[in-house]
Design an enzyme around this catalytic site. Structure first.
Site, PDB file in Angstrom:
ATOM      1  N   GLY A  57      19.569  50.177   8.341  1.00 38.14           N
ATOM      2  CA  GLY A  57      18.538  49.558   7.393  1.00 38.14           C
ATOM      3  C   GLY A  57      17.800  50.547   6.514  1.00 38.14           C
TER       4      GLY A  57
ATOM      5  N   ASN B 265      23.161  51.239   5.144  1.00 37.36           N
ATOM      6  CA  ASN B 265      22.323  49.995   4.296  1.00 37.36           C
ATOM      7  C   ASN B 265      23.415  49.163   3.592  1.00 37.36           C
TER       8      ASN B 265
ATOM      9  N   GLY C 263      15.055  49.811   4.674  1.00 40.62           N
ATOM     10  CA  GLY C 263      13.765  49.276   4.145  1.00 40.62           C
ATOM     11  C   GLY C 263      12.816  50.244   4.599  1.00 40.62           C
TER      12      GLY C 263
ATOM     13  N   LYS D  93      -4.762  46.925  -4.837  1.00 42.24           N
ATOM     14  CA  LYS D  93      -3.320  46.386  -4.510  1.00 42.24           C
ATOM     15  C   LYS D  93      -2.283  47.605  -4.896  1.00 42.24           C
TER      16      LYS D  93
ATOM     17  N   ALA E  49       4.710  45.786   5.985  1.00 42.64           N
ATOM     18  CA  ALA E  49       5.556  47.006   5.509  1.00 42.64           C
ATOM     19  C   ALA E  49       4.501  48.197   6.082  1.00 42.64           C
ATOM     20  N   GLN E  50       3.370  47.774   5.977  1.00 42.48           N
ATOM     21  CA  GLN E  50       2.284  48.920   6.602  1.00 42.48           C
ATOM     22  C   GLN E  50       2.478  49.314   8.047  1.00 42.48           C
TER      23      GLN E  50
ATOM     24  N   GLU F 186       0.935  34.819  -2.731  1.00 44.57           N
ATOM     25  CA  GLU F 186       1.272  35.894  -3.849  1.00 44.57           C
ATOM     26  C   GLU F 186       2.190  35.398  -5.002  1.00 44.57           C
TER      27      GLU F 186
ATOM     28  N   VAL G 107      26.017  46.025   8.591  1.00 52.22           N
ATOM     29  CA  VAL G 107      25.985  45.957  10.041  1.00 52.22           C
ATOM     30  C   VAL G 107      26.223  44.557  10.657  1.00 52.22           C
TER      31      VAL G 107
HETATM   32  P1  FAD Z   1      13.152  45.495   5.323  1.00 50.53           P
HETATM   33  O1  FAD Z   1      12.138  45.751   4.143  1.00 50.53           O
HETATM   34  O2  FAD Z   1      13.570  43.997   5.245  1.00 50.53           O
HETATM   35  O3  FAD Z   1      14.430  46.256   4.969  1.00 50.53           O
HETATM   36  C1  FAD Z   1      15.562  46.088   5.763  1.00 50.53           C
HETATM   37  C2  FAD Z   1      16.646  46.774   5.065  1.00 50.53           C
HETATM   38  O4  FAD Z   1      17.851  46.419   5.677  1.00 50.53           O
HETATM   39  C3  FAD Z   1      17.156  46.442   3.648  1.00 50.53           C
HETATM   40  O5  FAD Z   1      17.274  47.408   2.920  1.00 50.53           O
HETATM   41  C4  FAD Z   1      18.270  45.421   3.830  1.00 50.53           C
HETATM   42  O6  FAD Z   1      19.137  45.526   2.737  1.00 50.53           O
HETATM   43  C5  FAD Z   1      18.897  45.998   4.873  1.00 50.53           C
HETATM   44  N1  FAD Z   1      19.854  45.328   5.923  1.00 50.53           N
HETATM   45  C6  FAD Z   1      19.493  44.109   6.537  1.00 50.53           C
HETATM   46  N2  FAD Z   1      20.471  43.662   7.002  1.00 50.53           N
HETATM   47  C7  FAD Z   1      21.432  44.432   6.919  1.00 50.53           C
HETATM   48  C8  FAD Z   1      22.737  44.538   7.610  1.00 50.53           C
HETATM   49  N3  FAD Z   1      23.038  43.595   8.484  1.00 50.53           N
HETATM   50  N4  FAD Z   1      23.510  45.560   7.303  1.00 50.53           N
HETATM   51  C9  FAD Z   1      22.988  46.637   6.721  1.00 50.53           C
HETATM   52  N5  FAD Z   1      21.886  46.580   5.891  1.00 50.53           N
HETATM   53  C10 FAD Z   1      20.925  45.607   6.208  1.00 50.53           C
HETATM   54  N6  FAD Z   1       3.681  43.796   4.123  1.00 50.53           N
HETATM   55  C11 FAD Z   1       2.567  44.545   3.831  1.00 50.53           C
HETATM   56  O7  FAD Z   1       2.258  45.106   4.786  1.00 50.53           O
HETATM   57  N7  FAD Z   1       2.055  44.285   2.982  1.00 50.53           N
HETATM   58  C12 FAD Z   1       2.236  43.599   1.622  1.00 50.53           C
HETATM   59  O8  FAD Z   1       1.643  43.659   0.791  1.00 50.53           O
HETATM   60  C13 FAD Z   1       3.522  42.743   1.923  1.00 50.53           C
HETATM   61  N8  FAD Z   1       3.805  41.898   0.890  1.00 50.53           N
HETATM   62  C14 FAD Z   1       4.751  41.277   1.045  1.00 50.53           C
HETATM   63  C15 FAD Z   1       5.266  40.469   0.087  1.00 50.53           C
HETATM   64  C16 FAD Z   1       6.606  39.598   0.095  1.00 50.53           C
HETATM   65  C17 FAD Z   1       7.189  38.763  -1.049  1.00 50.53           C
HETATM   66  C18 FAD Z   1       7.130  39.683   1.363  1.00 50.53           C
HETATM   67  C19 FAD Z   1       8.537  38.781   1.438  1.00 50.53           C
HETATM   68  C20 FAD Z   1       6.840  40.372   2.401  1.00 50.53           C
HETATM   69  C21 FAD Z   1       5.638  41.113   2.378  1.00 50.53           C
HETATM   70  N9  FAD Z   1       5.174  42.044   3.188  1.00 50.53           N
HETATM   71  C22 FAD Z   1       4.308  42.921   3.206  1.00 50.53           C
HETATM   72  C23 FAD Z   1       6.106  42.248   4.672  1.00 50.53           C
HETATM   73  C24 FAD Z   1       7.069  43.361   4.496  1.00 50.53           C
HETATM   74  O9  FAD Z   1       7.578  43.386   3.167  1.00 50.53           O
HETATM   75  C25 FAD Z   1       7.844  43.499   5.667  1.00 50.53           C
HETATM   76  O10 FAD Z   1       7.106  43.526   6.740  1.00 50.53           O
HETATM   77  C26 FAD Z   1       8.445  44.792   5.422  1.00 50.53           C
HETATM   78  O11 FAD Z   1       9.456  44.415   4.626  1.00 50.53           O
HETATM   79  C27 FAD Z   1       9.435  45.028   6.790  1.00 50.53           C
HETATM   80  O12 FAD Z   1       9.973  46.248   6.775  1.00 50.53           O
HETATM   81  P2  FAD Z   1      11.412  46.695   7.483  1.00 50.53           P
HETATM   82  O13 FAD Z   1      12.086  48.158   7.199  1.00 50.53           O
HETATM   83  O14 FAD Z   1      11.634  46.217   8.839  1.00 50.53           O
HETATM   84  O15 FAD Z   1      12.495  45.798   6.732  1.00 50.53           O
HETATM   85  P1  NAD Z   2       3.763  33.498   7.544  1.00 46.24           P
HETATM   86  O1  NAD Z   2       4.390  33.266   8.658  1.00 46.24           O
HETATM   87  O2  NAD Z   2       2.509  34.531   7.577  1.00 46.24           O
HETATM   88  O3  NAD Z   2       3.084  32.303   6.551  1.00 46.24           O
HETATM   89  C1  NAD Z   2       4.087  31.005   6.762  1.00 46.24           C
HETATM   90  C2  NAD Z   2       2.842  29.849   6.429  1.00 46.24           C
HETATM   91  O4  NAD Z   2       3.717  28.786   6.328  1.00 46.24           O
HETATM   92  C3  NAD Z   2       1.913  29.391   7.569  1.00 46.24           C
HETATM   93  O5  NAD Z   2       0.910  29.379   6.733  1.00 46.24           O
HETATM   94  C4  NAD Z   2       2.435  28.473   8.177  1.00 46.24           C
HETATM   95  O6  NAD Z   2       1.467  27.526   8.542  1.00 46.24           O
HETATM   96  C5  NAD Z   2       3.259  27.406   6.971  1.00 46.24           C
HETATM   97  N1  NAD Z   2       4.510  26.667   7.544  1.00 46.24           N
HETATM   98  C6  NAD Z   2       5.005  26.903   8.527  1.00 46.24           C
HETATM   99  N2  NAD Z   2       5.877  25.886   8.555  1.00 46.24           N
HETATM  100  C7  NAD Z   2       5.751  24.977   7.722  1.00 46.24           C
HETATM  101  C8  NAD Z   2       5.979  23.828   7.299  1.00 46.24           C
HETATM  102  N3  NAD Z   2       7.136  23.162   8.042  1.00 46.24           N
HETATM  103  N4  NAD Z   2       5.601  23.086   6.232  1.00 46.24           N
HETATM  104  C9  NAD Z   2       4.646  23.797   5.309  1.00 46.24           C
HETATM  105  N5  NAD Z   2       3.928  24.716   5.650  1.00 46.24           N
HETATM  106  C10 NAD Z   2       4.571  25.566   6.894  1.00 46.24           C
HETATM  107  O7  NAD Z   2       4.800  34.111   6.603  1.00 46.24           O
HETATM  108  P2  NAD Z   2       4.816  34.998   5.148  1.00 46.24           P
HETATM  109  O8  NAD Z   2       3.774  34.627   4.489  1.00 46.24           O
HETATM  110  O9  NAD Z   2       6.063  35.018   4.622  1.00 46.24           O
HETATM  111  O10 NAD Z   2       4.519  36.324   5.716  1.00 46.24           O
HETATM  112  C11 NAD Z   2       5.269  37.084   6.411  1.00 46.24           C
HETATM  113  C12 NAD Z   2       4.769  38.567   6.991  1.00 46.24           C
HETATM  114  O11 NAD Z   2       4.642  39.272   5.796  1.00 46.24           O
HETATM  115  C13 NAD Z   2       3.388  38.365   7.595  1.00 46.24           C
HETATM  116  O12 NAD Z   2       3.289  39.370   8.431  1.00 46.24           O
HETATM  117  C14 NAD Z   2       2.450  38.715   6.303  1.00 46.24           C
HETATM  118  O13 NAD Z   2       1.367  39.348   6.715  1.00 46.24           O
HETATM  119  C15 NAD Z   2       3.221  39.721   5.727  1.00 46.24           C
HETATM  120  N6  NAD Z   2       2.705  39.635   4.024  1.00 46.24           N
HETATM  121  C16 NAD Z   2       1.979  40.383   3.863  1.00 46.24           C
HETATM  122  C17 NAD Z   2       1.528  40.443   2.252  1.00 46.24           C
HETATM  123  C18 NAD Z   2       0.409  41.111   2.375  1.00 46.24           C
HETATM  124  O14 NAD Z   2      -0.237  41.972   2.839  1.00 46.24           O
HETATM  125  N7  NAD Z   2      -0.196  41.052   0.902  1.00 46.24           N
HETATM  126  C19 NAD Z   2       2.397  39.603   1.525  1.00 46.24           C
HETATM  127  C20 NAD Z   2       3.262  38.817   2.225  1.00 46.24           C
HETATM  128  C21 NAD Z   2       3.637  38.929   3.309  1.00 46.24           C
END
Ligand code: FAD
Ligand code: NAD
Length: 405
Positions: free
Chosen positions: A10, A37, A12, A379, A318-319, A171, A81
């Site tokens: 991975g 990856n 990420g 941000k 991600a943090q 977001e 994988v």
């Molecule tokens: P990922 O970022 O998911 O990376 C996994 C990698 O593995 C990817 O490159 C993928 O292609 C690869 N991969 C997956 N499966 C396979 C496989 N089977 N074989 C080969 N490669 C594979 N967190 C914050 O802290 N701050 C934020 O502002 C924030 N904003 C977010 C906004 C959104 C829209 C979303 C969806 C999430 C956000 N998060 C945020 C959460 C954060 O993105 C995740 O916690 C973070 O990406 C996790 O990092 P990771 O390295 O575990 O995995």
């Molecule tokens: P989450 O699990 O944090 O939130 C999901 C929301 O969906 C919850 O409020 C829950 O009550 C609701 N929900 C669950 N089942 C439901 C249903 N059947 N019908 C309607 N609502 C339902 O998921 P997320 O927002 O994708 O966040 C995932 C992770 O990524 C978290 O750890 C979050 O902190 C992180 N993240 C962080 C940021 C940031 O820091 N700016 C941005 C995006 C994601």
């Protein structure tokens, strides 16, 4: 002496942080490092909501893995994988021969969790990766384009439902409310025909977050046209829309687009490989190793750690993934050299900032509440910092966000 094989799965935040730190710490002759990856690029998962809404092109969200790895020390394999064979210390790949490891880092990240809710997998979209984000953008645009060609207008085409008002849902809504007026202009669609509905099961938006900031976010989004249905759970998704329930009252909402942003889990590969896990997340030991497998580290969204103060798991972010990658690299260097002590992982949480489009946000940073332009600038600083930590100033120059408002 045989060099140990380190295999990282991975690219990420967790995986790339591990590799880019490790390649600086060890010499070419000390270990063989292989990174696997699915794609030859890394994507900023934390920016995917922008690509999904169409406010940021998906090319801006990703960069070539080759740009940040030292290819004299790290071999990159682009493949998927399928499974980890813990007994034989092997990783099974879709298109290559199995890889044997001495030390493994599992950083396969998150997947959408639909909790078995009927129809979600078939009919709803989720903001899970670049391809999924691009598909959402295209789908919404297609709905607008089709609406403008229809003789008999189907207004529900222009209804977009967002399931979940967690950080991802909020977001995404923040981007969507800025994108929709553009789409209306592009396709000559009356803005009054568009509905953006957010359905949240909990009694509040952003459950657990600061109530004042939540109120600010709800006001901003409502002013821009979002309808919130709070305390309302999605029960089913159909080709026509969703079925929700509130206080035992069931309602159907017809919608051309349903985006499920209401839950994530760790990779299915974790379950398939026989780890002891909950929803694809392994409860790791203090050094980030899988219990019973001292040669296997798990970082990022596939790892579970409990916050001792609240007795609840830390949210997958991600943090934390990046901080874990750093500690994982240090621990791998200790094991490779057979010198020094393993370092336990302690999250150093700096705060959370949630964007509300490109020019607004809410957040709590170092314990202080911020909102509006100040939070929005913060941000982007955070977004650029993630690039910096992995790819240094060159990557920031290439992919950074410089238009601060
Ligand atoms: P990922 O970022 O998911 O990376 C996994 C990698 O593995 C990817 O490159 C993928 O292609 C690869 N991969 C997956 N499966 C396979 C496989 N089977 N074989 C080969 N490669 C594979 N967190 C914050 O802290 N701050 C934020 O502002 C924030 N904003 C977010 C906004 C959104 C829209 C979303 C969806 C999430 C956000 N998060 C945020 C959460 C954060 O993105 C995740 O916690 C973070 O990406 C996790 O990092 P990771 O390295 O575990 O995995
Ligand atoms: P989450 O699990 O944090 O939130 C999901 C929301 O969906 C919850 O409020 C829950 O009550 C609701 N929900 C669950 N089942 C439901 C249903 N059947 N019908 C309607 N609502 C339902 O998921 P997320 O927002 O994708 O966040 C995932 C992770 O990524 C978290 O750890 C979050 O902190 C992180 N993240 C962080 C940021 C940031 O820091 N700016 C941005 C995006 C994601």
């Amino acid at each position: 002496l045989k060099k140990p094989n380190v295999v990282v799965l991975g690219a990420g935040y967790g995986g790339l942080m591990t590799v880019t730190r490790l390649q600086k710490m060890i010499g070419v002759n000390e270990a063989s490092i292989t990174l696997v990856n699915k794609h030859d690029y890394h994507y900023e998962s934390t920016w995917l909501h922008e690509a999904a809404a169409g406010t940021l092109h998906h090319e801006r969200v990703r960069y070539a893995i080759a740009d940040v790895i030292d290819q004299s020390k790290v071999k990159f394999i682009q493949d998927t994988v399928e499974k980890i064979n813990l007994e034989q210390k092997q990783v099974l790949l879709q298109n290559h021969e199995p890889l044997t490891y001495d030390y493994l880092v599992v950083a396969l990240g998150f997947e959408s969790e639909t909790f078995g809710i009927k129809g979600l997998k078939e009919y709803a979209f989720s903001i899970a990766n670049v391809n999924a984000a691009r598909q959402i953008r295209e789908h919404i645009e297609y709905q607008f384009a089709t609406y403008s060609t229809e003789e008999e207008k189907r207004d529900e085409r222009l209804t977009i439902v967002v399931g979940g008002a967690g950080f991802t849902g909020i977001e995404f809504l923040g981007e969507l409310v800025n994108r929709v007026p553009e789409l209306c202009r592009e396709y000559d669609v009356d803005p009054n025909k568009v509905r953006i509905i957010c359905v949240e099961a909990a009694p509040t938006v952003l459950p657990g977050f600061d109530p004042e900031l939540v109120e600010y976010a709800v006001n901003v989004l409502e002013k821009k046209g979002v309808e919130f249905k709070i305390g309302t759970a999605i029960k089913e998704c159909t080709p026509e829309g969703i079925i929700v329930s509130k206080d035992d009252q069931v309602e159907e909402i017809k919608a051309g687009t349903v985006v499920w942003a209401a839950g994530v889990r760790g990779s299915h590969v974790i379950d398939e490989s026989g780890f002891e896990a909950m929803r694809g997340r392994v409860k790791v030991d203090p050094f980030l190793r899988a219990p019973g497998h001292e040669d296997v580290f798990v970082v990022g969204d596939c790892a579970l750690i409990i916050n001792e103060e609240t007795n609840r798991p830390y949210p997958p972010t991600a943090q934390i993934a990046m901080q874990q990658g750093e500690v994982c690299a240090k621990n791998l260097a200790v094991l490779i050299r057979g010198q020094g002590e393993l370092q336990p992982f302690k999250p150093d949480l700096k705060g959370t900032v949630c964007s509300l489009g490109h020019d607004d946000a809410i957040g709590v940073v170092f314990g202080k509440k911020i909102w509006g332009a100040k939070a929005s600038v913060m941000k982007k600083v955070i977004d650029n910092r993630a690039l910096y930590l992995i790819g240094g100033p060159t990557l920031v120059a290439k992919k950074g966000k410089f238009k601060l408002l």
